[in-house]
Every structure is written in C-alpha cells, then in structure tokens.
Design a protein around this motif. Structure first.
Motif, PDB file in Angstrom:
ATOM      1  N   GLN A  26      22.815  10.263   3.786  1.00 18.84           N
ATOM      2  CA  GLN A  26      22.180   9.309   4.579  1.00 18.84           C
ATOM      3  C   GLN A  26      23.227   7.968   4.510  1.00 18.84           C
ATOM      4  O   GLN A  26      23.429   7.373   3.590  1.00 18.84           O
ATOM      5  N   ILE A  51      27.369   5.877  13.793  1.00 23.24           N
ATOM      6  CA  ILE A  51      27.368   7.235  13.617  1.00 23.24           C
ATOM      7  C   ILE A  51      28.502   7.845  13.208  1.00 23.24           C
ATOM      8  O   ILE A  51      28.769   8.789  12.276  1.00 23.24           O
ATOM      9  N   ALA A  91      29.083   7.414   9.572  1.00 25.44           N
ATOM     10  CA  ALA A  91      28.462   8.440   8.876  1.00 25.44           C
ATOM     11  C   ALA A  91      29.149   9.698   8.949  1.00 25.44           C
ATOM     12  O   ALA A  91      29.185  10.400   7.827  1.00 25.44           O
ATOM     13  N   LYS A  92      29.760  10.078   9.999  1.00 26.95           N
ATOM     14  CA  LYS A  92      30.568  11.327  10.093  1.00 26.95           C
ATOM     15  C   LYS A  92      31.721  11.365   9.009  1.00 26.95           C
ATOM     16  O   LYS A  92      31.923  12.323   8.507  1.00 26.95           O
ATOM     17  N   TYR A 108      24.321  13.462   7.013  1.00 26.66           N
ATOM     18  CA  TYR A 108      24.025  14.236   8.027  1.00 26.66           C
ATOM     19  C   TYR A 108      22.813  13.451   8.535  1.00 26.66           C
ATOM     20  O   TYR A 108      21.933  13.989   9.521  1.00 26.66           O
ATOM     21  N   GLY A 158      24.166  11.313  18.171  1.00 23.77           N
ATOM     22  CA  GLY A 158      24.075  11.897  17.040  1.00 23.77           C
ATOM     23  C   GLY A 158      24.135  13.356  16.971  1.00 23.77           C
ATOM     24  O   GLY A 158      24.638  14.058  16.150  1.00 23.77           O
ATOM     25  N   ILE A 175      24.286  15.076  13.345  1.00 21.12           N
ATOM     26  CA  ILE A 175      23.807  14.004  12.557  1.00 21.12           C
ATOM     27  C   ILE A 175      22.407  13.597  13.096  1.00 21.12           C
ATOM     28  O   ILE A 175      22.361  13.182  14.303  1.00 21.12           O
TER      29      ILE A 175
END
Length: 299
Positions: free
Chosen positions: A69, A95, A98-99, A104, A140, A145
């Motif tokens: 997260q 995002i 986050a990748k 995820y 996302g 995600i």
C-alpha cells in the motif's frame, strides 16, 4: 487478514534519530511484520522520487518485507492551485510511484474544506471531486492498482459520507481505506461506521484512541479534541477504547481478507508501541469471537 505496519508509525523514532528511515524495514521484520505501507515518501533533496521508490523497494525485498500500500496525500478542493483535474494528474504520478514500489493499492485523500465559508457541506464537495476521483480510479485500473480514500479529514470522516462518495464515484477500482479509529474523531459510533464501510473496504488502518468527555478537565499535552469537543489521544493499539475483536468480526463477515496496517499516533515510545500493538492485534485477529463460536455451535 494479514497484519502489516505503516512506516508512518516509526516517524517519531526517525525524527529523534533513534532509527534511520531505511532501517525501519528490517526492524519491522524483526518485530514480526511481513507487510508495510508508506505514506508520502521522504525523498532526499536532489533525488528523484522514482529512484527513491526503487531504493525503498530494494531495501524491503532484502528485509523480506512486502509493500502492499502507498498512501499519498491529496486535496481535490484546494490542492494543485484549486484545480481538481490538475490534482488528479498529480495523483496519477503518485500511482506511478506505487508501481515502482510494488504496491497494489493507493490511498489518496478526497477533500478537507472549502475556502468559501458559505460552502461547507460535504454534498457540495461531491459535485466537485467525484469526476476527477473516477479519472484517477481509471488510471489505477490500467496499471493494476486499486485506488481508495480514507474516512478522515472531518468532511468525509463519517461512514455514511464515505459510502456516498464511493457510490457517487461508481467505479469498480475505487473503494475505502477503513480506518478503525477515525470515527472517534467525529464522535460517531466506530462499530457502526465499520459496518457501513466494510462492503467497500480495500485496506484497513488499525489505530486506537484514549477518550475523555469534553466537560472534564483538559488532560494536557498530547490530547486533541473531537468534533463535539471531547478529548482524544492516540495510543497503543489495544490500550484505548476501540473494539478490535468486534471490528475484525464485522470485516470478516463482509469477506474482507486483505491487509490491516498498524498505525500508531500516540505519545508513547513508538518502538514500544509498535511491538505492543503487533502483539495485541495478532491476538485479536487470531481470536475467534464468542458470538462466532455461539453461532457455529447452534448449527
């Protein structure tokens, strides 16, 4: 459900120099966690955030820690110069971060307040923020995600308002990060809020609060005020007023089987609080409730 920890919980120890940021991952693994969550990354000056995200991902892999997260801040009313679509584009770049981390799920905030004092209603905010948030959810989804918002920020801190937001966005990739403790901040019944939000739950924050009625003497430093003026203070998970066994039962009955991230915001020593919170939450998560045993026994 799996128990994780937010890097945010180590913040005071990092600030005091008791532990370096890059060393909190092996420390979390030593305590027993195998899953971590990150808030906005404290990217060093001169370093690109993508490079820093990769560095964190590598360090977590070395420490046998999974990143599930990433939870950057956002404000679709006042962020990015007050342009909600520009804020959506900014969150899309988060995002991308986050990748790189390998997460995820991405939690972004929704709205905090209007500048115009005549426009304070959360329903007014829905008219502004829903379409940009849906656009973020679409992006996302294209990267695999999930996106979500949390029940915090006073304007959307209550369960019914969060449900209204998710239903208005109406995208299968958008849900709620359910914070177990945040309803206390707006004097709402925590269990009722969990029950409302559980069907839309994509991730969970587990934190606890101490509570004192607002008519009593101010307890002193470290205490804040709820919406109705009651005294509240973050504390070790399991030391406060939250009902964790019932909460986990509600989440299980809603078929939630994801990560619960320990989030510590108290004045206690944070390394002690994280260790104690881990022990308490593992006990609550593994313990079958009396009501569940009773129901099974009647079958």
């Amino acid at each position: 459900m799996r128990l994780g920890v937010s890097a945010y919980s180590f913040g005071r120890a990092v600030h005091k120099g008791e532990i370096q940021f890059m060393d909190i991952f092996p420390k979390a693994r030593e305590i027993g966690f195998r899953v971590m969550e990150f808030i906005d990354l404290p990217t060093p000056d001169g370093m690109d955030i993508m490079d820093f995200a990769q560095k964190i991902a590598d360090r977590c892999k070395e420490s046998d820690i999974e990143i599930t997260q990433y939870s950057p801040g956002a404000d679709f009313l006042l962020g990015s110069g007050g342009d909600p679509w520009a804020e959506a584009e900014r969150i899309k770049r988060q995002i991308d971060v986050a990748k790189v981390l390998g997460a995820y799920g991405v939690r972004h905030d929704h709205a905090w307040r209007f500048i115009d004092p005549r426009r304070k209603n959360w329903e007014d905010a829905l008219k502004v923020i829903v379409d940009p948030i849906r656009d973020v959810a679409c992006y996302g989804a294209s990267l695999g995600i999930r996106t979500m918002s949390e029940n915090h920020g006073r304007m959307f801190q209550e369960g019914r308002r969060m449900e209204a937001l998710v239903r208005a966005v109406n995208h299968e990739n958008y849900g709620i990060l359910v914070d177990i403790g945040n309803n206390v901040c707006v004097d709402a019944n925590p269990l009722e809020g969990i029950l409302i939000m559980a069907p839309y739950c994509y991730h969970v924050h587990a934190k606890d609060f101490l509570f004192r009625p607002g008519h009593e003497t101010d307890p002193g430093p470290g205490w804040g005020r709820s919406s109705q003026g009651n005294y509240i203070r973050g504390t070790v998970a399991g030391h406060g007023v939250l009902h964790f066994p019932q909460t986990f039962q509600i989440l299980r009955e809603a078929n939630y089987d994801g990560v619960v991230s320990l989030e510590f915001e108290g004045v206690e020593d944070c390394l002690y609080a994280i260790q104690a919170g881990y022990t308490n939450l593992m006990h609550y998560m593994d313990k079958e409730s009396d009501s569940e045993r009773g129901i099974r026994g009647m079958k």
